[in-house]
Scaffold this motif. Structure first.
Motif, PDB file in Angstrom:
ATOM      1  N   LYS A  55       7.257  40.598  -8.629  1.00  0.00           N
ATOM      2  CA  LYS A  55       6.285  40.959  -7.595  1.00  0.00           C
ATOM      3  C   LYS A  55       4.913  41.153  -8.227  1.00  0.00           C
ATOM      4  CE  LYS A  55       9.533  41.330  -4.392  1.00  0.00           C
ATOM      5  NZ  LYS A  55      10.100  40.000  -4.229  1.00  0.00           N
ATOM      6  N   VAL A  56       3.951  40.458  -7.714  1.00  0.00           N
ATOM      7  CA  VAL A  56       2.570  40.629  -8.194  1.00  0.00           C
ATOM      8  C   VAL A  56       1.945  41.751  -7.369  1.00  0.00           C
ATOM      9  CG1 VAL A  56       0.335  39.483  -8.472  1.00  0.00           C
ATOM     10  CG2 VAL A  56       2.438  38.168  -8.705  1.00  0.00           C
ATOM     11  N   SER A  57       1.412  42.760  -8.059  1.00  0.00           N
ATOM     12  CA  SER A  57       0.839  43.879  -7.298  1.00  0.00           C
ATOM     13  C   SER A  57      -0.672  43.965  -7.514  1.00  0.00           C
ATOM     14  CB  SER A  57       1.524  45.181  -7.682  1.00  0.00           C
ATOM     15  OG  SER A  57       1.564  45.280  -9.069  1.00  0.00           O
ATOM     16  N   ASP A  63      -8.781  49.184  -5.193  1.00  0.00           N
ATOM     17  CA  ASP A  63      -9.327  50.138  -4.210  1.00  0.00           C
ATOM     18  C   ASP A  63     -10.837  50.288  -4.356  1.00  0.00           C
ATOM     19  OD1 ASP A  63      -6.770  50.420  -3.382  1.00  0.00           O
ATOM     20  OD2 ASP A  63      -6.501  52.488  -4.092  1.00  0.00           O
ATOM     21  N   ALA A  64     -11.290  50.332  -5.616  1.00  0.00           N
ATOM     22  CA  ALA A  64     -12.732  50.523  -5.856  1.00  0.00           C
ATOM     23  C   ALA A  64     -13.519  49.335  -5.296  1.00  0.00           C
ATOM     24  CB  ALA A  64     -12.992  50.685  -7.344  1.00  0.00           C
ATOM     25  N   ILE A  65     -13.011  48.127  -5.518  1.00  0.00           N
ATOM     26  CA  ILE A  65     -13.723  46.935  -5.025  1.00  0.00           C
ATOM     27  C   ILE A  65     -13.709  46.917  -3.492  1.00  0.00           C
ATOM     28  CG2 ILE A  65     -13.764  44.394  -5.013  1.00  0.00           C
ATOM     29  CD1 ILE A  65     -12.547  44.522  -7.847  1.00  0.00           C
ATOM     30  N   LEU A  66     -12.565  47.304  -2.913  1.00  0.00           N
ATOM     31  CA  LEU A  66     -12.483  47.351  -1.444  1.00  0.00           C
ATOM     32  C   LEU A  66     -13.497  48.353  -0.882  1.00  0.00           C
ATOM     33  CD1 LEU A  66     -11.151  46.655   1.278  1.00  0.00           C
ATOM     34  CD2 LEU A  66      -9.402  48.361   0.780  1.00  0.00           C
ATOM     35  N   THR A  67     -13.582  49.528  -1.522  1.00  0.00           N
ATOM     36  CA  THR A  67     -14.544  50.547  -1.075  1.00  0.00           C
ATOM     37  C   THR A  67     -15.967  49.986  -1.132  1.00  0.00           C
ATOM     38  OG1 THR A  67     -13.068  52.184  -2.036  1.00  0.00           O
ATOM     39  CG2 THR A  67     -15.258  52.955  -1.425  1.00  0.00           C
ATOM     40  N   ASP A  68     -16.265  49.250  -2.217  1.00  0.00           N
ATOM     41  CA  ASP A  68     -17.596  48.628  -2.357  1.00  0.00           C
ATOM     42  C   ASP A  68     -17.859  47.639  -1.232  1.00  0.00           C
ATOM     43  OD1 ASP A  68     -18.424  49.961  -4.504  1.00  0.00           O
ATOM     44  OD2 ASP A  68     -18.080  48.357  -5.972  1.00  0.00           O
ATOM     45  N   LYS A  69     -16.833  46.841  -0.908  1.00  0.00           N
ATOM     46  CA  LYS A  69     -17.002  45.831   0.153  1.00  0.00           C
ATOM     47  C   LYS A  69     -17.291  46.520   1.489  1.00  0.00           C
ATOM     48  CE  LYS A  69     -14.458  41.838  -1.581  1.00  0.00           C
ATOM     49  NZ  LYS A  69     -13.449  40.818  -1.327  1.00  0.00           N
TER      50      LYS A  69
ATOM     51  N   LYS B  32      -1.097  46.949   0.374  1.00  0.00           N
ATOM     52  CA  LYS B  32      -1.878  46.150  -0.589  1.00  0.00           C
ATOM     53  C   LYS B  32      -1.002  45.336  -1.541  1.00  0.00           C
ATOM     54  CE  LYS B  32      -2.817  49.949  -3.790  1.00  0.00           C
ATOM     55  NZ  LYS B  32      -3.833  50.779  -4.427  1.00  0.00           N
ATOM     56  N   ASP B  33       0.070  45.940  -2.065  1.00  0.00           N
ATOM     57  CA  ASP B  33       0.909  45.208  -3.026  1.00  0.00           C
ATOM     58  C   ASP B  33       1.666  44.055  -2.358  1.00  0.00           C
ATOM     59  OD1 ASP B  33       0.062  46.725  -5.126  1.00  0.00           O
ATOM     60  OD2 ASP B  33       1.722  48.151  -5.024  1.00  0.00           O
ATOM     61  N   VAL B  53      -7.061  39.669   0.025  1.00  0.00           N
ATOM     62  CA  VAL B  53      -6.427  40.863   0.606  1.00  0.00           C
ATOM     63  C   VAL B  53      -7.484  41.939   0.882  1.00  0.00           C
ATOM     64  CG1 VAL B  53      -4.699  42.669   0.250  1.00  0.00           C
ATOM     65  CG2 VAL B  53      -4.196  40.327  -0.430  1.00  0.00           C
ATOM     66  N   GLN B  54      -8.476  42.045  -0.003  1.00  0.00           N
ATOM     67  CA  GLN B  54      -9.568  42.994   0.277  1.00  0.00           C
ATOM     68  C   GLN B  54     -10.300  42.590   1.558  1.00  0.00           C
ATOM     69  OE1 GLN B  54     -11.285  42.518  -3.508  1.00  0.00           O
ATOM     70  NE2 GLN B  54     -10.178  44.233  -4.405  1.00  0.00           N
TER      71      GLN B  54
END
Lengths: 191, 192
Positions: A55-57, A63-69, B32-33, B53-54
């Protein structure tokens, strides 16, 4: 059950989706058919491999990049930094508006082009400025349009607009007595 | 235990629609995963998968009002991520004459995240992970979606049917044909 029927049920067989009586039939066929048994083994190995793929996670920075977006999106909404950012954020709205304007303009052009009622109205609409430039009694002429200079010069704005009007004037058909009197008055004034 | 952990996905999205940002964070944590794994199998690049995904979660943030309770939240979010992944693949196809479909086993561009590599598992498995990833990328789009959702994400036929928007019978047929096609491609790769 023959091989063709079994191959149609292979996915259901591997995914345990067969009802018990059909499953029993399929198993009976498998006991007798080495070709289908081999197929099941190969397919089963493939499905197992797919199930067990690592599984690729998400990475730690996800999270940090998402918050920036999200922050960037909110900033763009409040203060569009530049026109392009603003347009790209609202690209769908602008595209829809542009398409609507085009459709409306196209419809209007086609409608005006083919609607006979509008065509019959258009000469009246087009002649309105001509009438006013001729100092028609029904319109209130502007001082410039109404003034004939003392040197007899007739400004171009007072000239007839097109050849069809000229023709009518030549024939004298469409000119009423009042218009005719105006013309004579005009010539006398020039003298 | 987090307070939001006790809620179902549908309750969380309802809370977020009312302005509760903790509900949004919980949904991100839960999905997310799963979504990164799903999209990675689609686009074969971890960086691109994370980016998509973002963007999926950004869409959730900006368009949560679009979600209606008639569908399960998981179906909705998978549909958004899947559509973004497909759009990205099409864009990439247009940009590159040399597409990932043409890649071979030795191509370095085909990314396998280092944290997933396990030599022991590879030796037990019938196929190498890289072979599988290349074979998946060569599948026609509709088979690829069906195989990833069923055999990798392990979703039910019904759920796949709602995500893809086709009847369950069609899903089953796509899975069947997709697996056969995948097997053919893998045999081809082995023989090279």
């Amino acid at each position: 059950m023959d091989c063709y029927s079994f191959s149609n049920l292979l996915t259901d067989y591997l995914d345990n989706q067969l009802k018990l009586p059909v499953r029993r039939e399929a198993e009976a066929h498998l006991r007798e058919c080495p070709v289908c048994r081999r197929k099941v083994e190969e397919m089963s190995a493939l499905v197992d491999t797919l199930h067990n793929l690592p599984k690729v996670s998400a990475s730690d920075s996800f999270d940090a990049i998402l918050t920036d977006k999200i922050r960037h999106y909110q900033e763009n909404l409040q203060h569009p930094r530049n026109l392009w950012a603003f347009f790209s954020t609202h690209s769908r709205t602008f595209s829809a508006a542009a398409a609507l304007i085009l459709v409306m303009a196209g419809t209007l052009i086609i409608w005006r082009g083919y609607n006979p009622r509008l065509e019959s109205l258009s000469p009246v609409m087009n002649s309105a400025p001509v009438l006013s430039s001729m100092g028609s009694a029904n319109t209130t002429p502007s001082p410039q349009q109404n003034t004939v200079p003392s040197n007899g010069y007739i400004p171009s704005s007072m000239a007839l607009k097109d050849s069809s009007d000229k023709k009518n004037l030549d024939n004298g058909d469409s000119l009423g007595p009042k218009d005719f009197r105006n013309q004579i008055q005009l010539v006398n004034d020039r003298r | 235990m987090r307070e939001t952990a006790k809620y179902t996905d549908e309750e969380l999205i309802a809370l977020f629609q009312k302005g509760d940002e903790r509900a949004y964070l919980e949904l991100v944590r839960r999905y997310k995963d799963r979504l990164v794994n799903f999209v990675f199998r689609f686009v074969s690049s971890r960086e691109m998968a994370e980016d998509i995904v973002q963007d999926t979660f950004l869409k959730l943030y900006t368009s949560s009002h679009m979600y209606k309770e008639i569908a399960r939240f998981s179906t909705w979010i998978y549909t958004i991520a899947g559509n973004l992944a497909k759009t990205e693949l099409r864009k990439r196809k247009r940009r590159k004459i040399y597409s990932i479909h043409d890649m071979g086993i030795d191509d370095k561009e085909f990314e396998i995240p280092s944290d997933t590599y396990n030599p022991e598992r590879e030796s037990r498995s019938a196929y190498q992970e890289k072979e599988i990833q290349i074979a998946i990328s060569r599948l026609p789009e509709q088979f690829k979606t069906a195989i990833i959702l069923r055999d990798i994400q392990e979703l039910s036929y019904e759920e796949i049917s709602k995500i893809v928007g086709v009847p369950a019978g069609t899903v089953k047929s796509r899975i069947n044909r997709g697996r056969q096609k995948l097997q053919e491609i893998l045999k081809e790769l082995k023989s090279k």
